[in-house]
Scaffold this motif. Structure first.
Motif, PDB file in Angstrom:
ATOM      1  N   GLU A  18       0.817  -1.300   0.061  1.00 43.11           N
ATOM      2  CA  GLU A  18      -0.120  -0.152   0.059  1.00 43.11           C
ATOM      3  C   GLU A  18       0.936   1.386  -0.104  1.00 43.11           C
ATOM      4  OE1 GLU A  18      -2.896  -0.160   3.456  1.00 43.11           O
ATOM      5  OE2 GLU A  18      -3.683  -2.160   2.633  1.00 43.11           O
ATOM      6  N   GLY A  19       1.869   1.420   0.858  1.00 39.72           N
ATOM      7  CA  GLY A  19       3.125   2.360   1.011  1.00 39.72           C
ATOM      8  C   GLY A  19       3.570   2.567  -0.664  1.00 39.72           C
ATOM      9  N   ARG A  20       4.050   1.384  -1.151  1.00 44.33           N
ATOM     10  CA  ARG A  20       4.572   1.797  -2.579  1.00 44.33           C
ATOM     11  C   ARG A  20       3.508   2.295  -3.571  1.00 44.33           C
ATOM     12  NH1 ARG A  20       7.495  -3.666  -1.781  1.00 44.33           N
ATOM     13  NH2 ARG A  20       9.524  -2.902  -1.207  1.00 44.33           N
ATOM     14  N   ARG A  21       2.374   1.779  -3.604  1.00 47.33           N
ATOM     15  CA  ARG A  21       1.300   2.470  -4.450  1.00 47.33           C
ATOM     16  C   ARG A  21       1.015   4.018  -4.079  1.00 47.33           C
ATOM     17  NH1 ARG A  21      -1.469  -2.762  -3.709  1.00 47.33           N
ATOM     18  NH2 ARG A  21      -2.861  -1.732  -2.264  1.00 47.33           N
ATOM     19  N   SER A  22       1.152   4.248  -2.774  1.00 47.21           N
ATOM     20  CA  SER A  22       0.777   5.716  -2.732  1.00 47.21           C
ATOM     21  C   SER A  22       2.124   6.631  -2.840  1.00 47.21           C
ATOM     22  CB  SER A  22       0.811   6.009  -1.036  1.00 47.21           C
ATOM     23  OG  SER A  22      -0.420   5.335  -0.543  1.00 47.21           O
ATOM     24  N   LEU A  23       3.260   5.976  -3.047  1.00 51.49           N
ATOM     25  CA  LEU A  23       4.413   6.487  -3.796  1.00 51.49           C
ATOM     26  C   LEU A  23       4.361   6.770  -5.218  1.00 51.49           C
ATOM     27  CD1 LEU A  23       7.811   5.254  -1.781  1.00 51.49           C
ATOM     28  CD2 LEU A  23       6.725   7.435  -1.989  1.00 51.49           C
ATOM     29  N   ASP A  24       3.823   5.623  -5.876  1.00 49.11           N
ATOM     30  CA  ASP A  24       3.574   5.657  -6.970  1.00 49.11           C
ATOM     31  C   ASP A  24       2.424   6.639  -7.525  1.00 49.11           C
ATOM     32  OD1 ASP A  24       5.318   3.660  -7.555  1.00 49.11           O
ATOM     33  OD2 ASP A  24       3.863   2.388  -7.966  1.00 49.11           O
ATOM     34  N   ARG A  40      14.166 -13.423   3.641  1.00 48.47           N
ATOM     35  CA  ARG A  40      13.497 -12.873   2.716  1.00 48.47           C
ATOM     36  C   ARG A  40      12.648 -11.789   3.419  1.00 48.47           C
ATOM     37  NH1 ARG A  40       8.304 -12.432   1.058  1.00 48.47           N
ATOM     38  NH2 ARG A  40       7.631 -13.414   2.809  1.00 48.47           N
ATOM     39  N   LEU A  41      12.347 -11.926   4.993  1.00 54.62           N
ATOM     40  CA  LEU A  41      11.369 -11.011   5.454  1.00 54.62           C
ATOM     41  C   LEU A  41      12.316  -9.852   5.758  1.00 54.62           C
ATOM     42  CD1 LEU A  41       9.112 -13.116   7.401  1.00 54.62           C
ATOM     43  CD2 LEU A  41       8.471 -11.732   5.876  1.00 54.62           C
ATOM     44  N   GLU A  42      13.758 -10.163   6.343  1.00 54.52           N
ATOM     45  CA  GLU A  42      14.663  -9.286   6.468  1.00 54.52           C
ATOM     46  C   GLU A  42      14.829  -8.394   5.401  1.00 54.52           C
ATOM     47  OE1 GLU A  42      15.964  -8.088   9.383  1.00 54.52           O
ATOM     48  OE2 GLU A  42      16.332  -9.721  10.635  1.00 54.52           O
ATOM     49  N   GLU A  43      15.040  -8.824   4.160  1.00 53.67           N
ATOM     50  CA  GLU A  43      15.225  -8.051   3.101  1.00 53.67           C
ATOM     51  C   GLU A  43      14.124  -7.345   2.691  1.00 53.67           C
ATOM     52  OE1 GLU A  43      16.815  -6.422  -0.423  1.00 53.67           O
ATOM     53  OE2 GLU A  43      17.806  -7.591   1.297  1.00 53.67           O
ATOM     54  N   CYS A  44      12.776  -7.687   2.891  1.00 53.40           N
ATOM     55  CA  CYS A  44      11.691  -7.019   2.690  1.00 53.40           C
ATOM     56  C   CYS A  44      11.563  -5.841   3.403  1.00 53.40           C
ATOM     57  CB  CYS A  44      10.487  -7.939   2.961  1.00 53.40           C
ATOM     58  SG  CYS A  44      10.005  -9.165   1.576  1.00 53.40           S
ATOM     59  N   ARG A  45      11.869  -5.921   4.820  1.00 51.79           N
ATOM     60  CA  ARG A  45      11.927  -5.075   5.735  1.00 51.79           C
ATOM     61  C   ARG A  45      13.060  -3.803   5.440  1.00 51.79           C
ATOM     62  NH1 ARG A  45      15.015  -2.706   9.856  1.00 51.79           N
ATOM     63  NH2 ARG A  45      16.515  -4.266   9.450  1.00 51.79           N
ATOM     64  N   LEU A  46      14.505  -4.372   4.831  1.00 53.43           N
ATOM     65  CA  LEU A  46      15.183  -3.338   4.465  1.00 53.43           C
ATOM     66  C   LEU A  46      14.390  -2.408   3.321  1.00 53.43           C
ATOM     67  CD1 LEU A  46      17.809  -2.138   5.227  1.00 53.43           C
ATOM     68  CD2 LEU A  46      18.898  -3.802   3.606  1.00 53.43           C
ATOM     69  N   GLN A  47      14.096  -3.139   2.337  1.00 54.62           N
ATOM     70  CA  GLN A  47      13.404  -2.403   1.309  1.00 54.62           C
ATOM     71  C   GLN A  47      12.136  -1.449   1.658  1.00 54.62           C
ATOM     72  OE1 GLN A  47      12.305  -5.461  -1.598  1.00 54.62           O
ATOM     73  NE2 GLN A  47      14.277  -6.162  -2.163  1.00 54.62           N
ATOM     74  N   ALA A  48      11.640  -2.073   2.740  1.00 51.32           N
ATOM     75  CA  ALA A  48      10.416  -0.964   3.240  1.00 51.32           C
ATOM     76  C   ALA A  48      11.124   0.010   3.958  1.00 51.32           C
ATOM     77  CB  ALA A  48       9.618  -1.995   4.299  1.00 51.32           C
ATOM     78  N   VAL A  49      12.255  -0.156   4.711  1.00 51.89           N
ATOM     79  CA  VAL A  49      12.856   1.204   5.199  1.00 51.89           C
ATOM     80  C   VAL A  49      13.221   2.195   4.126  1.00 51.89           C
ATOM     81  CG1 VAL A  49      14.958   1.796   6.553  1.00 51.89           C
ATOM     82  CG2 VAL A  49      13.573  -0.279   7.461  1.00 51.89           C
ATOM     83  N   ASP A  50      13.895   1.512   3.072  1.00 48.64           N
ATOM     84  CA  ASP A  50      14.506   2.286   1.872  1.00 48.64           C
ATOM     85  C   ASP A  50      13.170   3.227   1.409  1.00 48.64           C
ATOM     86  OD1 ASP A  50      16.384   3.052   0.032  1.00 48.64           O
ATOM     87  OD2 ASP A  50      14.979   1.811  -1.232  1.00 48.64           O
ATOM     88  N   ALA A  51      12.087   2.434   1.181  1.00 46.54           N
ATOM     89  CA  ALA A  51      11.001   3.126   0.551  1.00 46.54           C
ATOM     90  C   ALA A  51      10.392   4.252   1.627  1.00 46.54           C
ATOM     91  CB  ALA A  51       9.800   2.156   0.170  1.00 46.54           C
ATOM     92  N   ARG A  52      10.323   4.012   2.973  1.00 45.12           N
ATOM     93  CA  ARG A  52       9.823   4.968   3.999  1.00 45.12           C
ATOM     94  C   ARG A  52      10.669   6.149   3.713  1.00 45.12           C
ATOM     95  NH1 ARG A  52      12.171   6.792   7.739  1.00 45.12           N
ATOM     96  NH2 ARG A  52      12.909   4.734   8.875  1.00 45.12           N
ATOM     97  N   ILE A  53      12.139   5.785   3.751  1.00 46.10           N
ATOM     98  CA  ILE A  53      12.903   7.280   3.568  1.00 46.10           C
ATOM     99  C   ILE A  53      12.759   7.768   2.468  1.00 46.10           C
ATOM    100  CG2 ILE A  53      15.384   7.596   3.428  1.00 46.10           C
ATOM    101  CD1 ILE A  53      15.992   5.440   5.471  1.00 46.10           C
ATOM    102  N   ASP A  54      12.566   7.193   1.344  1.00 43.82           N
ATOM    103  CA  ASP A  54      12.234   7.810   0.265  1.00 43.82           C
ATOM    104  C   ASP A  54      10.945   8.761   0.211  1.00 43.82           C
ATOM    105  OD1 ASP A  54      12.126   8.460  -2.597  1.00 43.82           O
ATOM    106  OD2 ASP A  54      11.107   6.816  -3.453  1.00 43.82           O
ATOM    107  N   ALA A  55      10.148   8.321   0.995  1.00 43.35           N
ATOM    108  CA  ALA A  55       8.721   9.075   1.018  1.00 43.35           C
ATOM    109  C   ALA A  55       9.149  10.034   1.979  1.00 43.35           C
ATOM    110  CB  ALA A  55       7.765   7.986   1.808  1.00 43.35           C
TER     111      ALA A  55
END
Length: 924
Positions: A114-120, A158-173
């Motif tokens: 949902e966060g990524r779609r909001s960024l888009d 996999r989940l740790e990588e997803c978390r890191l990607q989520a952190v990256d996306a949140r910082i981008d936001a």
């Protein structure tokens, strides 16, 4: 049912989150959650639970048991949530039905999407909100308390990588919202931890540039350029090189654009300066594990929010952490306090109350209140001198605030009570070696030593993961020798960190010497011995009437080896009445010098036992230590003799006079239960008594205990324990010059070899025993060992030799009028005749043996005779008669007190014939 894996594995069905019990259950649930809503084959589950091609023969049945227990925990007796996928009647696999809202990992990924779609959609504020909500679900490493099976490890990665990607996306936001200054610290930490991730490096460069730090942004790029060249021999990617070029040229278009109107945050109110003190000590960088404890504290402190209407009378939130010295109470409290600090904006107060600090007296509550009041802005001249007045003033000041108070290292409830703040927005964390049970309104949290995986993880943090993973067996041994005690592990790790050339095995060798282990567990200002000394000295110098009993009990408990000690044995050890002994032991439990998981058994941590042993050697005369051990061993031996007699009252076995107090046992069930519970301690007692330095009285008690244990271990086929006990007894008997005890132990050793089917060793042991018996003229021993020797010769196929030995034994038995010995001898003689191909002679012997067995009332011998007759008939092809005797033998073997290892022999003899004749065993 709801599931959480972003941290320790937890379930929720109702009011609170709970963890699952044994590791295998957690592993099973974790693997099913890794493949939620998918079928996991039985073969895959077996590999996950036990390792590929390492599952035991009973693994499939064990898996079914785990599935059943898991269904009970899930409230899914009908199997509608944990679904069995069948092919015919056989389970092919299992599937766990999970809704996304029930599973934190699935909900996390939904929120991230949902966060990524909001960024888009160019809505960075909404995106940041969704991504923060997702990241707030993380409580620690995924599956933190689950053994790392292939599926669990893969999913955790996999989940740790997803978390890191989520952190990256949140910082981008956040960057798109113009929050570049707010994310700088986080970005610096992330790039330090993940130096090769170019997306994070680019965001750091952008945040630095937007914060007016162009030079630092360019330096961040140069660092990455150098690192990639030295480590990988490559250049940064074109997008990052382009960003570097734009920063170098001071491109104004890189500055933060205005956020879209719909997404623009409202102007922030002027930020108020903090109103209160921030006194927390730094959190430990090596803090490891304790996920469940941290979650409990977080849940409790979350309730200390601003009161709702009608909630003004709610009490302060109070947690009291107790545990033995060095277990990590203060570290946990400070770690949790840092995590909770933002919930208490009016301040965090901290004080070390010196309740268990070497060389320090416990702080007076009045002194502490003076510190707190001054920290809250009260002028020193206005601080009341009276403790009650100062406490009232402190509560008044705290009542309208949100304060967190850490009362570390408390000595007593009386010291703590005046220091508790008032008001529903306040909370207090108290640590103490004693459980402060009379502290009103407290939630108590007992801290135990670290489990193996967390202990190794702590060692990794101090020493470095590379060194620990290079020697995993040695790392595991260090954690065992440290008993999982965090203080000991920190010291061991610090010593290794200070000596990078040492392999871990060097420290293992130093710690293996028990007498010097506490000397090795000190480094700088840290020492395990000093931590224990504080609690011990409090008793030794105490004024309570039971303090002297407690400190003496602490010392003398170290002289008895074993995992734990029961109250009756402890009373014998101390030579005190049971009620006085219990008072002393419970005082030690209160002070965390002893553990008690029920009301009658007590356990001492291994390192505490070493410390107690040091104190016993310094303060208890050797004669008193030996007398105490003798009293405890007498209790063990007398009770073991009583128990085996209750289990097998018909067996005539040599008995020693019952000296010493015995634990009262009223029947076979109690006798069986006592022996099973105490067996590890009894085996440890035999080994301790067999040490060459023990005086004769203790050594002889060890022999007596070993003899009694024979009649519990052999019928239950505990071959290795039986062998160890008798080998120790042989060594002791030879040291004492006691040939009779040596012969009995040789006979017992032959029984252990018999269970292992090592018939050559059986023969050697029995021939040695017979030689001694005949030299002593000991007829009873000769009859027993001769019977056993003849039986072994039959197993070796030496039937003629067996007949010679057995006929001699029968002659001696008849001369002595020993009918039980004749019963056994006739059975052995019949087996030898059958082996020689003389079935009729064999049947004559077996039938005579059966008649005498029934005359003596010995159900063991009756079962043997019926079994042998049945086997002989089967071999003759007389299946009806053979089956008849087998059917009679089975109920005999099923009676209480018969040999467990023989209960299946009747069916194993009967089934081949039944298969040949295509008949069943008859209705049961």
């Amino acid at each position: 049912m709801r599931y959480r894996v972003l941290g320790a594995l937890e379930l929720r069905d109702g009011d609170g989150w709970t963890s699952l019990g044994p590791a295998k259950w957690r592993t099973l649930l974790a693997v099913l959650l890794c493949h939620a809503n998918q079928t996991v084959s039985t073969e895959r589950l077996l590999d996950e639970l036990w390792g590929e091609d390492r599952a035991p023969q009973s693994a499939t049945k064990l898996l079914q048991t785990y599935v059943s227990r898991l269904r009970q925990t899930l409230g899914d007796e009908a199997g509608q949530t944990l679904i069995t996928e069948k092919q015919g009647y056989k389970a092919q696999g299992y599937r766990l039905a999970v809704e996304a809202a029930e599973f934190d990992a699935h909900r996390f990924e939904q929120l991230v999407e949902e966060g990524r779609r909001s960024l888009d959609r160019e809505a960075p504020g909404t995106a940041a909100e969704r991504l923060r909500e997702a990241l707030a679900m993380w409580r620690g490493a995924p599956f933190a308390d689950v053994p790392p099976t292939p599926a669990v490890a893969t999913e955790a990665t996999r989940l740790e990588e997803c978390r890191l990607q989520a952190v990256d996306a949140r910082i981008d936001a956040d960057l798109r919202c113009g929050r570049h200054t707010a994310v700088l610290g986080e970005l610096e930490a992330l790039t330090a931890g993940h130096p090769f991730r170019e997306e994070l490096r680019g965001r750091l460069m952008l945040a630095l540039y937007r914060s007016g730090r162009q030079a630092d942004a360019l330096a961040a790029y140069r660092d990455l350029h150098r690192l990639l060249g030295e480590e990988l021999g490559v250049e940064p990617t074109p997008p990052l090189r382009g960003l570097h070029e734009r920063i170098l040229n001071a491109d104004a278009s890189l500055m933060a654009p205005p956020a879209p109107e719909a997404d623009r945050p409202a102007p922030a109110a002027p930020r108020k300066a903090p109103r209160g003190p921030r006194q927390l000590p730094p959190a430990s960088p090596t803090f490891t594990g304790r996920h469940g404890e941290v979650a409990v504290l977080q849940a409790l402190m979350d309730a200390a929010k601003d009161p709702e209407p009608g909630e003004s009378g709610r009490s302060v939130m109070l947690a009291a952490i107790d545990g033995t010295g060095g277990v990590g109470k203060s570290t946990l409290a400070i770690h949790a306090a840092h995590q909770l600090a933002d919930r208490f904006p009016d301040g965090q107060l901290y004080v070390d109350l010196y309740g268990a600090t070497a060389g320090q007296s416990a702080l007076d509550p009045g002194e502490v209140l003076g510190r707190f009041l001054r920290a809250l802005g009260v002028d020193g001249s206005s601080v009341p001198g009276d403790t009650d007045e100062a406490s009232a003033q402190f509560r008044s000041l705290a009542a309208g605030r949100r304060l967190l108070v850490i009362l570390d290292n408390a000595a007593s409830v009386d010291q703590v009570r005046p220091l508790i703040p008032a008001g529903p927005g306040c909370a207090a964390l108290v640590t103490s070696r004693e459980m402060l049970t009379t502290l009103e309104g407290a939630t108590h949290l007992h801290l135990d030593v670290l489990p193996q995986d967390q202990a190794v993880a702590l060692l990794e943090r101090v020493v470095g993961a590379e060194r620990v993973r290079a020697e995993p067996a040695e790392a595991a041994e260090i954690t065992r020798l440290c008993g999982g005690l965090p203080l000991a592990l920190r010291i061991a790790g610090a010593r290794l960190a200070a000596r990078p050339a040492w392999p871990l095995r060097t420290l293992v060798a130093k710690l293996t010497d028990a007498r010097g282990r506490l000397d090795e567990l000190r480094f700088g200002d840290l020492a395990v011995r000093i931590s224990f000394q504080v609690s011990y000295e409090a008793f030794r110098l105490g004024r309570r009437s039971d303090d002297l009993d407690a400190v003496r009990a602490f010392r003398l408990l170290s002289v008895v080896h074993g995992h734990d000690v029961s109250l009756p044995v402890a009373a014998a050890l101390l030579g005190l009445p049971a009620d006085r002994t219990e008072n002393a032991l419970e005082r030690l439990v209160d002070a965390q010098l002893l553990e008690s998981r029920d009301s009658v058994r007590y356990h001492m941590h291994d390192l505490l036992r070493l410390f107690a042993s040091e104190q016993a050697e310094q303060e208890e005369p050797e004669a008193e230590r030996s007398a105490a051990l003798e009293r405890a061993l007498s209790c063990y031996a007398a009770t073991a003799q009583q128990a085996v007699t209750l289990l097998d009252p018909l067996r005539p076995w040599p008995r020693h006079p019952g000296e010493g107090p015995a634990v009262p046992l009223t029947g076979q069930d109690e006798a069986e239960s006592w022996l099973k519970t105490e067996l590890p301690n009894l085996l440890a007692a035999v080994a301790h008594a067999a040490e060459p330095t023990q005086p004769e009285a203790i050594a002889r008690l060890g022999l007596r205990l070993a003899r009694a244990l024979q009649w519990f271990l052999f019928p239950r086929a505990h071959a290795q324990d039986l062998q160890t006990v008798n080998e120790l007894a042989i060594g002791t008997a030879r040291r004492l010059g006691d040939p009779e005890s040596e012969a009995w132990a040789l006979d017992g050793l032959s029984a252990a070899y018999w269970l292992q089917h090592s018939y050559d060793e059986v023969r050697v042991a029995l021939e040695s025993a017979l030689e001694i018996w005949r030299e002593l003229g000991h007829r009873e021993g000769e009859l027993r060992s001769a019977c056993n020797l003849a039986d072994a010769l039959c197993e070796l196929g030496l039937f003629e030799e067996a007949i010679t030995v057995q006929e001699r034994q029968l002659t001696v038995a008849r001369e002595a009028g020993d009918l039980p010995a004749e019963v056994i001898g006739l059975g052995n003689l019949g087996r030898a005749h059958r082996g020689m191909g003389r079935p009729e002679d064999a049947l004559t012997c077996f039938k005579e043996s059966l008649e005498y067995a029934r005359r003596t009332g010995n159900i063991h011998h009756e079962g043997f005779a019926l079994y042998e007759i049945g086997i002989t008939y089967m071999e003759q092809g007389r299946f009806v008669e053979g089956r008849s005797h087998m059917d009679q033998a089975l109920p005999v073997w099923q009676r209480p007190g018969t040999y467990e290892s023989w209960r299946g022999h009747t069916w194993s003899g009967l089934f081949p014939a039944c298969m040949t004749l295509q008949i069943g065993p008859g209705p049961r």
